[in-house]
Design an enzyme around this catalytic site. Sequence first.
Site, PDB file in Angstrom:
ATOM      1  N   LYS A  41     -49.091   0.998 -19.649  1.00 23.07           N
ATOM      2  CA  LYS A  41     -48.934   2.106 -20.592  1.00 23.07           C
ATOM      3  C   LYS A  41     -49.599   1.820 -21.933  1.00 23.07           C
ATOM      4  CE  LYS A  41     -44.148   1.422 -22.064  1.00 23.07           C
ATOM      5  NZ  LYS A  41     -44.308  -0.041 -21.875  1.00 23.07           N
ATOM      6  N   ARG A 125     -35.888   2.660 -25.762  1.00 24.51           N
ATOM      7  CA  ARG A 125     -35.764   1.758 -24.627  1.00 24.51           C
ATOM      8  C   ARG A 125     -34.384   1.876 -23.984  1.00 24.51           C
ATOM      9  NH1 ARG A 125     -40.221  -1.698 -25.038  1.00 24.51           N
ATOM     10  NH2 ARG A 125     -40.010  -3.607 -23.854  1.00 24.51           N
ATOM     11  N   ARG A 164     -52.501  -9.770 -17.460  1.00 28.10           N
ATOM     12  CA  ARG A 164     -52.861  -9.103 -18.713  1.00 28.10           C
ATOM     13  C   ARG A 164     -53.235 -10.127 -19.782  1.00 28.10           C
ATOM     14  NH1 ARG A 164     -48.882  -4.667 -20.971  1.00 28.10           N
ATOM     15  NH2 ARG A 164     -47.365  -6.360 -21.017  1.00 28.10           N
ATOM     16  N   ARG A 197     -49.787 -12.987 -23.683  1.00 21.50           N
ATOM     17  CA  ARG A 197     -48.568 -12.821 -24.474  1.00 21.50           C
ATOM     18  C   ARG A 197     -47.467 -13.674 -23.879  1.00 21.50           C
ATOM     19  NH1 ARG A 197     -47.821  -6.402 -24.719  1.00 21.50           N
ATOM     20  NH2 ARG A 197     -45.807  -7.117 -23.966  1.00 21.50           N
ATOM     21  N   ARG A 208     -37.775  -9.348 -17.940  1.00 22.59           N
ATOM     22  CA  ARG A 208     -38.107  -8.052 -18.535  1.00 22.59           C
ATOM     23  C   ARG A 208     -37.995  -6.920 -17.513  1.00 22.59           C
ATOM     24  NH1 ARG A 208     -43.724  -8.347 -20.753  1.00 22.59           N
ATOM     25  NH2 ARG A 208     -43.256  -6.597 -22.083  1.00 22.59           N
TER      26      ARG A 208
HETATM   27  P1  AMP Z   1     -43.107  -4.358 -25.189  1.00 26.43           P
HETATM   28  O1  AMP Z   1     -44.417  -4.806 -25.722  1.00 26.43           O
HETATM   29  O2  AMP Z   1     -42.825  -2.903 -25.436  1.00 26.43           O
HETATM   30  O3  AMP Z   1     -42.908  -4.734 -23.747  1.00 26.43           O
HETATM   31  O4  AMP Z   1     -41.966  -5.139 -26.041  1.00 26.43           O
HETATM   32  C1  AMP Z   1     -41.906  -6.537 -26.054  1.00 26.43           C
HETATM   33  C2  AMP Z   1     -40.483  -6.974 -26.364  1.00 26.43           C
HETATM   34  O5  AMP Z   1     -40.084  -6.488 -27.661  1.00 26.43           O
HETATM   35  C3  AMP Z   1     -39.425  -6.449 -25.417  1.00 26.43           C
HETATM   36  O6  AMP Z   1     -39.319  -7.257 -24.248  1.00 26.43           O
HETATM   37  C4  AMP Z   1     -38.177  -6.515 -26.288  1.00 26.43           C
HETATM   38  O7  AMP Z   1     -37.727  -7.852 -26.433  1.00 26.43           O
HETATM   39  C5  AMP Z   1     -38.721  -6.094 -27.640  1.00 26.43           C
HETATM   40  N1  AMP Z   1     -38.653  -4.617 -27.812  1.00 26.43           N
HETATM   41  C6  AMP Z   1     -39.699  -3.795 -28.020  1.00 26.43           C
HETATM   42  N2  AMP Z   1     -39.291  -2.528 -28.177  1.00 26.43           N
HETATM   43  C7  AMP Z   1     -37.940  -2.557 -28.055  1.00 26.43           C
HETATM   44  C8  AMP Z   1     -36.930  -1.545 -28.105  1.00 26.43           C
HETATM   45  N3  AMP Z   1     -37.238  -0.252 -28.308  1.00 26.43           N
HETATM   46  N4  AMP Z   1     -35.645  -1.935 -27.920  1.00 26.43           N
HETATM   47  C9  AMP Z   1     -35.317  -3.220 -27.732  1.00 26.43           C
HETATM   48  N5  AMP Z   1     -36.213  -4.217 -27.659  1.00 26.43           N
HETATM   49  C10 AMP Z   1     -37.526  -3.891 -27.822  1.00 26.43           C
END
Ligand code: AMP
Length: 261
Positions: A41, A125, A164, A197, A208
Amino acid sequence: MKTLNDRAAWLKGGDAACSVAPPEVERPLRLILLGAPGVGKGTQAELLSSGFACCQLSTGDVFRAANSADRGGCADSAPSPAMAAAVGFMRRGELVPDQTVLDLVTERMNCLRCRGGFLLDGFPRTVAQAEALDRILDREKIRLDGVVSYDLPIEEVVARASGRRTCSKCKAVYHLTAHPPAREGICDKCGGALYQREDDKPETIRVRQETYARSTAPLIEYYRRKGLLISISAEGVPGAIFARTLDALAERILPPEKPAA
Ligand code: AMP
């Protein structure tokens, strides 16, 4: 394709201003993007923001920027105690507490009000975050166009996430097999070094995915009931997924501003 906004107002928060002001568009596009981590995404968000005026607003990018500040990286100042704690949750692949995320978004209200529209990536989320976002958008009289959900079988998602690679400078996203850079380890756009990452490493990916299934999948039902859900198959290469996205947007939402040439 237009130059991508540096998203400084989003990434740095506070009074930071973006280097490129978004153009005035007749009908700004305002979407939430949903999908398991690694589904692609972020790549779709980049493609959408190159073609339309809207910025990709990723909460994960803000936590990663704070994480690099923590380690003497690129962000301007040391993270606040709440942000430092949030970074710990992120490193373990767990969700950051709702209130911390909501504080972060509220501090960046100008990005939600932006005349170019927005693509929320990684927020909301949880259902509690979605309800809070509804209240914010209602209060600010901001219309949400839709919630695009990218769907893919779990085995494929794990394979994608582990291949990735992300640019350490401009955050562009590549994939070792599906979307490799022209020169190994180097970003095509800015020449920055590509890295994996921390939360794309196999141990963290598993946590995750479980977290996504438990906390975020109920959002799909939440937005379906509101009539906002647009489900898109995330099978295939990014260009094919993007074409499906544009078709679905044209069908479901009033035609937005045409993508820039
Ligand atoms: P992402 O890049 O969106 O996968 O986010 C990486 C990490 O940031 C996630 O695994 C969470 O630890 C944290 N994170 C990002 N957005 C949120 C959210 N809206 N609520 C809670 N944790 C978040």
